[in-house]
Every structure is written in C-alpha cells, then in structure tokens.
Design an enzyme around this catalytic site. Structure first.
Site, short mmCIF file in Angstrom:
data_model
loop_
_atom_site.label_atom_id
_atom_site.label_comp_id
_atom_site.label_asym_id
_atom_site.label_seq_id
_atom_site.Cartn_x
_atom_site.Cartn_y
_atom_site.Cartn_z
N HIS A 175 -0.45 -34.55 21.97
CA HIS A 175 -1.60 -34.67 21.08
C HIS A 175 -2.92 -34.43 21.79
CE1 HIS A 175 0.92 -35.97 17.87
NE2 HIS A 175 1.23 -37.12 18.43
N ASP A 196 9.54 -34.20 18.92
CA ASP A 196 8.93 -35.48 18.57
C ASP A 196 8.77 -35.55 17.06
OD1 ASP A 196 7.09 -37.59 20.34
OD2 ASP A 196 6.38 -37.36 18.28
N HIS A 205 6.18 -36.39 15.56
CA HIS A 205 4.82 -35.96 15.25
C HIS A 205 4.61 -34.52 15.73
CE1 HIS A 205 4.70 -40.39 16.05
NE2 HIS A 205 4.16 -40.36 14.84
N ASP A 246 11.17 -40.85 18.74
CA ASP A 246 10.59 -41.51 17.57
C ASP A 246 11.08 -40.90 16.26
OD1 ASP A 246 9.21 -39.18 18.13
OD2 ASP A 246 7.24 -40.12 18.29
#
Length: 297
Positions: free
Chosen positions: A116, A153, A155, A230
C-alpha cells in the site's frame, strides 16, 4: 531446505490499528521448530534504491523520523526509530529473498509485502513498498529482465501498481476483494476484484486463469509473490472466506506453476490479522513450507 530472510528488527514495539508486529517473531519460532531452515540476515536497502520508488522528501521524513501526522494516520502507527530502521531493512529482505530464489528456486522474506506504500506516502500499515523497491533494484542491477509481481493479499496492491505503472518490464497482478481497502483502487497490469464471500473453488479458478494469462503475456524470469493470508475466513480484515486448505491450494498453484516453468519465486508475507497471533503466524509459516515443498520435488 527452506531459505528464509529474517532480521530481529522485523519485530518492533510500535503498534497501531490491527497491525501485529509480534507475528513476525512467532513465524520464525514455528519455522525454526521444523529443523529444515536456512536463515539469511538482510541489510538495509540502500537509500538510492528506496528513492527509485519513493519521493526523496518522503524517504527523508521516514529516515529522520519527522513524518507528517496525516501520513502517520494513513500508515496506522507512528514512525519511530524502530519503525524507520525496520522500514529500510524489510525491502533489503525482499531483495535478498529474490537473489536467493534466483540461486535456489524459492526463498521467502519473513516480512515485507508492504504493497500500500505509495510514491509519496505510506498507507495501510505500509511505510516503504518493498516489492516495488526490490523489483527496481533487481532490474537496475541486471538480475532480471522481466519480473511479475503476483499479489494475493485480500487488499489490492495499489501502491505497487502506482509506483510501477507504465513499466513494460515489471507487471503487476492483483487478485483481491473488490469492496475491501483501499476504496480507491489503482490500476495494476491485471486486477481481479472478487466479491465478498468468495470461497476456495471460485478463488482458485480465478487465480489459475489470471496467473497463466500473465505468465504467457509477460514471460517473466522472476516472480515476486505477495502471499498475504488475510484471505482467510477468520481474518479480521479479510472478506474472501478461504479455508486453510484453500490457502494451501493457492500457494501450491503459484509455486507449482512457477517451478514447472522454471521461474524462480520469492515470497513476502503480506497481510494477516487476528486476535490469535499464533493462528495468524501458523498461516504465514504454512505459506513458506508449501512453496518450498514445490521446489523440492
């Protein structure tokens, strides 16, 4: 033999939001108990390579521990001396894992996956983008000609996509929960946004198709794998409802595909959040064991 890059600085005392720095030590305890581990100590990434991915002023603000409060809020924790040190060592760990993968077939950084972090800011528990930094250094020093970053991931890898946008020699594949963080998605080379509740079978079908497409298009000589756990059904921040078996199948798919095609694979840990730190650590350790097993066959 499992080649893992680790540094004591990966575990720091700073905390914020759902981030769990304690999981990094727990992962190593689990791997050391296996008895088939070769540990490698990374060095800090040279500042010039961090600045190849990030704005020099932002880099200076991290190293000098004067990050603006607004950016610290985006990151999710304060940038202390420990965090600043860790943030320079973790990209060095992903780079070293890639170098080891080029030699041994597979290696893992027992941290990293900070996808990120944007060109001029950290975000989402990420300070510097180790995946982008490592890829740029590997390309710049002639260790690879074409790199594929596979981000699994939950995200989207928005920072990685933003930093590497427009590069024909480094491709980004992100398969993630479409309605999860970040709200504003970047544009990866290929994005696969999945609905909430996607389970094992649908996830694996989507990943298989996307992975083979990107490999056929890119013909990479190295894969960097953001192996976030995750995606698990019990993860605090995840929405894709994968089981332990589903994550194992995901990692087997990525590793077996790379091994069959003769492509070295280096993984970074990425996300994994929960009240039971050992449960999260076991998922991360399982990723490394699964990937290493593919290269031992």
């Amino acid at each position: 033999m499992l080649h893992v890059v680790h540094h004591p600085a990966y575990t720091v005392t700073a905390r914020g939001g759902a981030h769990q720095f304690s999981k990094y030590a727990a992962v190593m305890d689990l791997l050391r108990a296996d008895g088939h581990l070769m540990e490698h100590l990374p060095e800090p990434m040279p500042r010039a390579w961090i600045e190849a991915a990030h704005d020099p002023e932002y880099v200076a603000s991290v190293i000098e521990m004067r990050v603006a409060s607004g950016i610290e809020r985006r990151i999710g924790f304060p940038v202390t001396a420990e965090v600043a040190t860790r943030s320079q060592i973790s990209p060095g760990g992903t780079w070293l894992a890639a170098k080891l993968a080029l030699e041994h077939g597979y290696a893992a950084n027992a941290a990293g996956g900070s996808h990120h972090a944007l060109p001029d800011s950290g975000a989402g528990f990420c300070v510097f983008n180790d995946l982008a930094i490592a890829a740029l250094r590997l390309m710049g020093e002639g260790d690879a000609a074409r790199i594929l970053i596979v981000d699994c991931d939950v995200h989207q890898g928005d920072g990685t996509a933003a930093i590497l946008a427009g590069r024909p020699d480094i491709a980004t594949l992100s398969i993630h929960a479409e309605r999860n963080f970040p709200v504003r998605k970047a544009r990866s080379t290929l994005d696969i946004g999945l609905p909430d509740g996607t389970g094992d079978d649908a996830y694996l079908d989507a990943l298989h198709t996307a992975l083979r497409f990107m490999i056929d298009e890119m013909r990479p000589d190295l894969i960097l794998y953001q192996a976030g756990v995750d995606v698990h059904a019990d993860d605090r921040l995840g929405r894709l409802a994968l089981t332990d078996a589903g994550i194992a199948a995901r990692d087997t798919l990525v590793a077996n595909t790379a091994k069959t095609l003769g492509i070295p694979l280096a993984s970074a840990m990425g996300g994994g959040y929960g009240h039971d730190v050992m449960a999260v650590a076991r998922r991360h350790a399982a990723v490394m064991r699964t990937c290493a097993a593919a290269y031992l066959d």
